[in-house]
Design an enzyme around this catalytic site. Structure first.
Site, mmCIF file in Angstrom:
data_model
loop_
_atom_site.group_PDB
_atom_site.id
_atom_site.type_symbol
_atom_site.label_atom_id
_atom_site.label_comp_id
_atom_site.label_asym_id
_atom_site.label_seq_id
_atom_site.Cartn_x
_atom_site.Cartn_y
_atom_site.Cartn_z
ATOM 1 N N HIS A 149 0.848 -1.209 0.000
ATOM 2 C CA HIS A 149 0.000 0.000 0.000
ATOM 3 C C HIS A 149 0.882 1.257 0.000
ATOM 4 C CE1 HIS A 149 -3.102 2.797 1.144
ATOM 5 N NE2 HIS A 149 -3.953 1.887 1.586
ATOM 6 N N GLU A 247 -0.520 1.417 -5.439
ATOM 7 C CA GLU A 247 -0.293 0.179 -4.699
ATOM 8 C C GLU A 247 -0.149 -1.018 -5.637
ATOM 9 O OE1 GLU A 247 -3.394 -0.224 -1.750
ATOM 10 O OE2 GLU A 247 -3.774 1.930 -1.830
#
Length: 267
Positions: A149, A247
């Site tokens: 992330h 991400e």
């Protein structure tokens, strides 16, 4: 934030405490990095000679044990978003172990291992040279979702473009597949999932006069997120102006006994 020295691990590698969280700080000729043991979470990567960090970290992050850290590269595993409890999985709020490290003249490498309920469930290897490479391996023996992330630091979101993304994405805010502009310029709250077949994603950061190239390895999805004015935990009201999440993920097609990685380059 209270920063306290704990011990030296090896040449240029030391352990500190940031409030509640143990953090490894590494200094090398190729650059510097900071990684928390909670979550094996890369907080900072600054290549040698770089004026700015590549990763964004909230200036109001409290570094509280058991709470997810806002910024850097959290590891969302073994599920993404609200597919289970806690949100984005247990990996990012669990303590990992630094199980090996290597230092060479032109690189350094750190490997972290996650043990959950007495089972080794994952490893994450970080290699720093002129580039930064993260390789995550699922060892659970079961299918799982994974997202690295990544929060990238930009000089000004209004002067930032995302290049080499597909012209269609799943909009998580409307729950629909939608056509989107190419290149992508962020002007509002964005939370969408792209297919990863287009190759490396490039962040054109005009304010800092640099391109950040993100090469997704064995990924199926690319998540792009910026909350804009939406109130977001541990982020200031202006935080969205200097960050963009791109991400590397496997969400719609989970991984089994395999690895997913990302290589980050700055040009």
């Amino acid at each position: 934030m209270k920063r306290k020295f704990i011990r030296h691990i090896d040449t240029g590698i030391s352990l500190y405490q940031y409030n509640d969280i143990p953090v490894i700080e590494a200094e090398h000729a190729v650059g510097s990095a900071k990684i928390t043991l909670q979550g094996a979470h890369l907080l900072s990567w600054k290549p040698a000679g770089a004026q700015h960090d590549v990763l964004w970290l909230s200036e109001i992050e409290p570094f509280k044990a058991g709470s997810a850290i806002r910024g850097g590269i959290p590891v969302c595993f073994p599920w993404f978003n609200n597919a289970g409890t806690p949100a984005h999985g247990y990996a990012r709020i669990s303590l990992w172990e630094l199980t090996s490290h290597q230092i060479a003249p032109d690189s350094f490498q750190l490997t972290f291992t996650l043990i959950h309920e007495k089972q080794t469930v994952a490893t994450l290897t970080m290699t720093f040279s002129a580039d930064c490479q993260l390789v995550f391996t699922n060892l659970t023996g079961q299918e799982a979702q994974i997202a690295l992330h990544s929060y990238f630091k930009v000089g000004d979101i209004h002067r930032t473009e995302l290049l080499n993304l597909p012209n269609s994405a799943f909009n998580s805010l409307t729950q629909r597949q939608e056509n989107v502009p190419v290149p992508r310029i962020i002007r509002e709250n964005v939370d969408c999932i792209y297919s990863a077949e287009a190759g490396a994603t490039i962040i054109a950061d005009k304010a800092y006069q640099r391109h950040i190239e993100i090469e997704h390895q064995n990924a199926g999805d690319i998540v792009v997120w910026n909350p804009w004015h939406k109130t977001t935990g541990n982020m200031s009201e202006s935080g969205y102006q200097t960050m963009i999440c791109v991400e590397t993920a496997r969400i719609r097609r989970p991984i089994h006994q395999e690895s997913v990685g990302v290589i980050i380059r700055v040009k």
